[in-house]
Design a protein around this motif. Sequence first.
Motif, PDB file in Angstrom:
ATOM      1  N   ALA A  16      29.576  49.382  18.288  1.00 31.35           N
ATOM      2  CA  ALA A  16      30.877  49.491  19.236  1.00 31.35           C
ATOM      3  C   ALA A  16      30.902  48.508  20.162  1.00 31.35           C
ATOM      4  O   ALA A  16      32.178  47.955  20.067  1.00 31.35           O
ATOM      5  CB  ALA A  16      30.613  51.020  20.058  1.00 31.35           C
ATOM      6  N   LEU A  17      29.918  47.841  20.937  1.00 29.83           N
ATOM      7  CA  LEU A  17      30.210  46.929  21.767  1.00 29.83           C
ATOM      8  C   LEU A  17      30.438  45.777  20.891  1.00 29.83           C
ATOM      9  O   LEU A  17      31.407  44.816  21.370  1.00 29.83           O
ATOM     10  CB  LEU A  17      28.896  46.426  22.440  1.00 29.83           C
ATOM     11  CG  LEU A  17      28.663  47.576  23.607  1.00 29.83           C
ATOM     12  CD1 LEU A  17      27.214  47.547  24.168  1.00 29.83           C
ATOM     13  CD2 LEU A  17      29.655  47.526  24.774  1.00 29.83           C
ATOM     14  N   ALA A  18      29.973  45.522  19.680  1.00 31.59           N
ATOM     15  CA  ALA A  18      30.279  44.220  18.870  1.00 31.59           C
ATOM     16  C   ALA A  18      31.634  44.420  18.508  1.00 31.59           C
ATOM     17  O   ALA A  18      32.438  43.283  18.556  1.00 31.59           O
ATOM     18  CB  ALA A  18      29.481  44.220  17.545  1.00 31.59           C
ATOM     19  N   LEU A  19      32.323  45.506  18.077  1.00 35.91           N
ATOM     20  CA  LEU A  19      33.430  45.604  17.772  1.00 35.91           C
ATOM     21  C   LEU A  19      34.701  45.433  18.995  1.00 35.91           C
ATOM     22  O   LEU A  19      35.839  44.572  18.810  1.00 35.91           O
ATOM     23  CB  LEU A  19      33.851  46.842  17.174  1.00 35.91           C
ATOM     24  CG  LEU A  19      33.336  47.265  15.761  1.00 35.91           C
ATOM     25  CD1 LEU A  19      33.529  48.671  15.384  1.00 35.91           C
ATOM     26  CD2 LEU A  19      34.216  46.448  14.668  1.00 35.91           C
ATOM     27  N   ARG A  20      34.257  46.005  20.222  1.00 34.58           N
ATOM     28  CA  ARG A  20      35.046  45.668  21.200  1.00 34.58           C
ATOM     29  C   ARG A  20      35.141  44.066  21.610  1.00 34.58           C
ATOM     30  O   ARG A  20      36.195  43.782  21.984  1.00 34.58           O
ATOM     31  CB  ARG A  20      34.378  46.557  22.395  1.00 34.58           C
ATOM     32  CG  ARG A  20      35.279  46.206  23.555  1.00 34.58           C
ATOM     33  CD  ARG A  20      34.466  46.397  24.959  1.00 34.58           C
ATOM     34  NE  ARG A  20      34.236  47.873  25.243  1.00 34.58           N
ATOM     35  CZ  ARG A  20      33.838  48.307  26.373  1.00 34.58           C
ATOM     36  NH1 ARG A  20      33.566  47.626  27.308  1.00 34.58           N
ATOM     37  NH2 ARG A  20      33.831  49.648  26.515  1.00 34.58           N
ATOM     38  N   TYR A  21      33.940  43.525  21.720  1.00 36.80           N
ATOM     39  CA  TYR A  21      34.014  41.827  22.051  1.00 36.80           C
ATOM     40  C   TYR A  21      34.285  41.190  20.933  1.00 36.80           C
ATOM     41  O   TYR A  21      34.282  39.893  21.352  1.00 36.80           O
ATOM     42  CB  TYR A  21      32.694  41.740  22.668  1.00 36.80           C
ATOM     43  CG  TYR A  21      32.509  42.526  24.164  1.00 36.80           C
ATOM     44  CD1 TYR A  21      33.373  41.688  25.252  1.00 36.80           C
ATOM     45  CD2 TYR A  21      32.186  43.457  24.477  1.00 36.80           C
ATOM     46  CE1 TYR A  21      33.160  42.356  26.383  1.00 36.80           C
ATOM     47  CE2 TYR A  21      31.975  44.004  25.737  1.00 36.80           C
ATOM     48  CZ  TYR A  21      32.620  43.570  26.661  1.00 36.80           C
ATOM     49  OH  TYR A  21      32.507  44.133  28.130  1.00 36.80           O
ATOM     50  N   HIS A  22      34.208  41.707  19.606  1.00 32.41           N
ATOM     51  CA  HIS A  22      34.501  40.660  18.527  1.00 32.41           C
ATOM     52  C   HIS A  22      33.262  39.673  18.455  1.00 32.41           C
ATOM     53  O   HIS A  22      33.524  38.353  18.128  1.00 32.41           O
ATOM     54  CB  HIS A  22      35.982  40.213  18.735  1.00 32.41           C
ATOM     55  CG  HIS A  22      37.039  41.026  18.768  1.00 32.41           C
ATOM     56  ND1 HIS A  22      37.799  41.769  17.958  1.00 32.41           N
ATOM     57  CD2 HIS A  22      37.960  41.212  19.962  1.00 32.41           C
ATOM     58  CE1 HIS A  22      38.544  42.487  18.453  1.00 32.41           C
ATOM     59  NE2 HIS A  22      38.761  42.250  19.664  1.00 32.41           N
ATOM     60  N   VAL A  23      32.346  40.160  18.587  1.00 36.04           N
ATOM     61  CA  VAL A  23      31.038  39.378  18.318  1.00 36.04           C
ATOM     62  C   VAL A  23      30.191  40.035  17.273  1.00 36.04           C
ATOM     63  O   VAL A  23      30.290  41.124  17.087  1.00 36.04           O
ATOM     64  CB  VAL A  23      30.268  38.974  19.779  1.00 36.04           C
ATOM     65  CG1 VAL A  23      31.297  38.260  20.718  1.00 36.04           C
ATOM     66  CG2 VAL A  23      29.798  40.390  20.448  1.00 36.04           C
ATOM     67  N   SER A  24      28.816  39.043  16.935  1.00 32.82           N
ATOM     68  CA  SER A  24      27.992  39.726  16.305  1.00 32.82           C
ATOM     69  C   SER A  24      26.917  40.658  17.016  1.00 32.82           C
ATOM     70  O   SER A  24      27.071  40.695  18.175  1.00 32.82           O
ATOM     71  CB  SER A  24      27.140  38.542  15.593  1.00 32.82           C
ATOM     72  OG  SER A  24      26.472  37.928  16.611  1.00 32.82           O
ATOM     73  N   ARG A  25      26.207  41.447  16.328  1.00 34.75           N
ATOM     74  CA  ARG A  25      25.157  42.426  16.844  1.00 34.75           C
ATOM     75  C   ARG A  25      24.226  41.380  17.715  1.00 34.75           C
ATOM     76  O   ARG A  25      23.548  41.946  18.626  1.00 34.75           O
ATOM     77  CB  ARG A  25      24.556  43.214  15.943  1.00 34.75           C
ATOM     78  CG  ARG A  25      25.557  44.302  15.396  1.00 34.75           C
ATOM     79  CD  ARG A  25      24.972  45.046  14.258  1.00 34.75           C
ATOM     80  NE  ARG A  25      25.722  46.310  14.027  1.00 34.75           N
ATOM     81  CZ  ARG A  25      25.580  47.475  14.287  1.00 34.75           C
ATOM     82  NH1 ARG A  25      24.608  48.027  14.876  1.00 34.75           N
ATOM     83  NH2 ARG A  25      26.423  48.362  13.801  1.00 34.75           N
ATOM     84  N   SER A  26      24.063  40.347  17.174  1.00 31.25           N
ATOM     85  CA  SER A  26      22.745  39.477  17.661  1.00 31.25           C
ATOM     86  C   SER A  26      23.474  39.093  19.170  1.00 31.25           C
ATOM     87  O   SER A  26      22.700  38.796  20.385  1.00 31.25           O
ATOM     88  CB  SER A  26      22.491  38.281  16.884  1.00 31.25           C
ATOM     89  OG  SER A  26      23.551  37.514  16.777  1.00 31.25           O
ATOM     90  N   VAL A  27      24.687  38.724  19.387  1.00 34.12           N
ATOM     91  CA  VAL A  27      25.289  38.293  20.630  1.00 34.12           C
ATOM     92  C   VAL A  27      25.286  39.597  21.685  1.00 34.12           C
ATOM     93  O   VAL A  27      24.876  39.395  22.722  1.00 34.12           O
ATOM     94  CB  VAL A  27      26.860  38.041  20.262  1.00 34.12           C
ATOM     95  CG1 VAL A  27      27.575  37.601  21.631  1.00 34.12           C
ATOM     96  CG2 VAL A  27      26.923  36.454  19.684  1.00 34.12           C
ATOM     97  N   VAL A  28      25.405  40.840  20.940  1.00 27.79           N
ATOM     98  CA  VAL A  28      25.473  41.892  21.881  1.00 27.79           C
ATOM     99  C   VAL A  28      23.944  42.105  22.510  1.00 27.79           C
ATOM    100  O   VAL A  28      23.728  42.300  23.517  1.00 27.79           O
ATOM    101  CB  VAL A  28      25.908  43.027  21.190  1.00 27.79           C
ATOM    102  CG1 VAL A  28      25.593  44.475  21.831  1.00 27.79           C
ATOM    103  CG2 VAL A  28      27.254  43.054  20.846  1.00 27.79           C
ATOM    104  N   ARG A  29      23.017  41.956  21.494  1.00 27.81           N
ATOM    105  CA  ARG A  29      21.500  42.334  21.989  1.00 27.81           C
ATOM    106  C   ARG A  29      21.360  40.784  23.076  1.00 27.81           C
ATOM    107  O   ARG A  29      20.585  41.300  24.015  1.00 27.81           O
ATOM    108  CB  ARG A  29      20.780  41.851  20.810  1.00 27.81           C
ATOM    109  CG  ARG A  29      20.632  43.131  20.127  1.00 27.81           C
ATOM    110  CD  ARG A  29      19.293  43.123  18.904  1.00 27.81           C
ATOM    111  NE  ARG A  29      19.867  42.017  18.023  1.00 27.81           N
ATOM    112  CZ  ARG A  29      20.268  42.229  16.714  1.00 27.81           C
ATOM    113  NH1 ARG A  29      20.718  43.371  16.415  1.00 27.81           N
ATOM    114  NH2 ARG A  29      20.450  41.204  15.960  1.00 27.81           N
TER     115      ARG A  29
END
Length: 248
Positions: free
Chosen positions: A47-60
Amino acid sequence: MGGIGFYDLKQAPGPAPSLATDMARDLGRRILGGGYEPGRLVEDEGALALRYHVSRSVVRDAVKILVGKGLLEVRRGVGTRVRPRGSWGLLDDDVLDWYQSAAPDRGFLRQLMEARRMFEPKAARWAAERASDAEKSGIETAVKRMEEERGSVEDFVLADASFHGAILRAAQNEFLIAMEGMIYSALLSSIRLTNKDPRENEASIPFHRRVYEAIATGDGPLAEAVMEQLLSDANERLERELEMGASQ
């Protein structure tokens, strides 16, 4: 004045912020502003990846930044949760900077001022006793910048913060130097409330000039006493604004 932060004061060149840094900044501001209450789970990685338009690795990577600053904790099988306020790294330069984007927290502002009044007078005394000629010159330069600034609150704040930072460094105590980010955050937060009109900045300049003169002549007790007066005056103006805000 929301556009200036502690790193603008330090004027330290560096790489452009990464996507993870940008995301951590935004999420951190939301936490500090009350968008996420302590104990609350934040959205999952997808969900965070979608909100910020980034990859999951960026979220991590962004979450790791906030974990390191005490704002978040990650538990396997549970998720990512906002930590209790007492765990937050409130003296971290980034966290202090993020606070500037949140609505003024009266309790936090009062605590910042209390902390300043505890150690800045002693820092002024030690600066008078220990400062080199070059350090004294740096303090004088900051005072002159304050005296010459007539139009911009932002420039006045930077000069004011440079003055206090120069004194912390001149005290030659590494623990005090580490407090420079807190000083800047306190100045920016309080001046936002007390000095909306640039002409009002001039009222505090004589106190700063007297602190410098005491340091320049090596008079530690006087430097300490005048710094106490300076902070007492700043605290009175801050309290008036806080009381006015509470009554509106």
